[in-house]
Scaffold this active site. Structure first.
Site, short mmCIF file in Angstrom:
data_model
loop_
_atom_site.label_atom_id
_atom_site.label_comp_id
_atom_site.label_asym_id
_atom_site.label_seq_id
_atom_site.Cartn_x
_atom_site.Cartn_y
_atom_site.Cartn_z
N ARG A 184 3.09 -10.18 -0.32
CA ARG A 184 3.63 -9.38 -1.42
C ARG A 184 5.09 -9.00 -1.25
O ARG A 184 5.76 -8.66 -2.22
CB ARG A 184 2.72 -8.17 -1.67
CG ARG A 184 1.49 -8.59 -2.49
CD ARG A 184 0.45 -7.52 -2.57
NE ARG A 184 -0.43 -7.59 -1.43
CZ ARG A 184 -1.01 -6.55 -0.86
NH1 ARG A 184 -0.78 -5.34 -1.32
NH2 ARG A 184 -1.82 -6.70 0.17
N GLU B 193 -3.23 -1.28 8.70
CA GLU B 193 -4.13 -0.20 8.32
C GLU B 193 -5.57 -0.72 8.47
O GLU B 193 -6.47 0.00 8.82
CB GLU B 193 -3.85 0.22 6.87
CG GLU B 193 -4.60 1.48 6.45
CD GLU B 193 -4.49 1.75 4.97
OE1 GLU B 193 -3.75 1.05 4.26
OE2 GLU B 193 -5.19 2.67 4.52
P1 AMP Z 1 1.35 -1.04 7.07
O1 AMP Z 1 1.76 -2.02 8.11
O2 AMP Z 1 0.14 -0.22 7.46
O3 AMP Z 1 2.50 -0.17 6.60
O4 AMP Z 1 0.85 -1.87 5.83
C1 AMP Z 1 1.73 -2.51 5.00
C2 AMP Z 1 1.24 -3.84 4.53
O5 AMP Z 1 -0.17 -3.90 4.31
C3 AMP Z 1 1.89 -4.13 3.21
O6 AMP Z 1 2.45 -5.42 3.32
C4 AMP Z 1 0.80 -4.05 2.18
O7 AMP Z 1 0.85 -5.23 1.43
C5 AMP Z 1 -0.50 -3.92 2.93
N1 AMP Z 1 -1.24 -2.65 2.67
C6 AMP Z 1 -1.50 -1.67 3.59
N2 AMP Z 1 -2.22 -0.68 3.06
C7 AMP Z 1 -2.42 -1.01 1.77
C8 AMP Z 1 -3.08 -0.37 0.67
N3 AMP Z 1 -3.71 0.80 0.81
N4 AMP Z 1 -3.07 -1.00 -0.52
C9 AMP Z 1 -2.46 -2.19 -0.66
N5 AMP Z 1 -1.82 -2.84 0.32
C10 AMP Z 1 -1.79 -2.27 1.53
#
Ligand code: AMP
Length: 171
Positions: free
Chosen positions: A56, A93
């Site tokens: 994305r 996450e």
């Molecule tokens: P993080 O590394 O935890 O900041 O997660 C970021 C990446 O995971 C991004 O590239 C998002 O596309 C995806 N992502 C994490 N949590 C979500 C969520 N709750 N909804 C949608 N995409 C998420």
């Protein structure tokens, strides 16, 4: 423009306990999409390179780079990029992942702006920062469409962060 109304929350996707932020409605609205890209481009004007993660980050990073006539650098999941790569392992996450860039695609001394859709834990962006720093690239700023509150990503990432939308827990 109130971009929040184009973000849908899907509970328990892709796993139980995750509140997934769906950007499909924003992408499906040309005016909201154009506004988003223009706002991000304004915040990325001073970059030498725009960097975005699979998948994305590509949706927003590439049009911003094209708007500014700057290079776009792909960060992809393991095994997707041909040739020699530099990689970094990180926690999500939900789950774990390995991210890669092609060796030699960035130059020492370049100033990068990293673009993604969602900032949750900051693990993805932290890995990308490490990867770019290991190649001598300086990070000017991170731009995300939305920042999810409650994950303390700002404490984890010692970097300028610009978010177009802030989303509170349970919103
Ligand atoms: P993080 O590394 O935890 O900041 O997660 C970021 C990446 O995971 C991004 O590239 C998002 O596309 C995806 N992502 C994490 N949590 C979500 C969520 N709750 N909804 C949608 N995409 C998420």
């Amino acid at each position: 423009m109130e971009l929040k109304k184009y973000i849908r929350t899907i509970k328990d996707f892709p796993e139980k306990g995750i509140e997934f932020k769906d950007i499909s409605l924003l992408l499906a609205n040309g005016i909201a999409l154009n506004y988003t890209i223009n706002e991000m481009a304004l915040l990325a004007k001073d970059a030498d390179i725009i960097v975005g993660p699979d998948a994305r980050g590509f949706l927003f990073g590439t049009p911003v780079a094209a708007t500014l006539k700057k290079p776009f650098i792909m960060v992809r999941k393991q095994g997707k990029l041909p040739g020699e790569v530099v990689s970094c392992d990180y926690g999500l996450e939900y789950g774990r992942n390995v991210l890669e860039i092609q060796k030699g695609i960035v130059q020492k001394g370049q100033k990068a702006v990293i673009i993604d859709d969602v900032l949750a834990t900051g693990g993805t962006l932290e890995a990308i920062i490490k990867l770019l720093n290991s190649q001598g690239v300086e990070i000017l700023r991170i731009i995300v469409l939305m920042e999810l509150e409650g994950f303390n990503a700002r404490e984890r990432l010692d970097c300028d962060i610009k978010s177009l939308i802030y989303i509170n827990k349970g919103e």
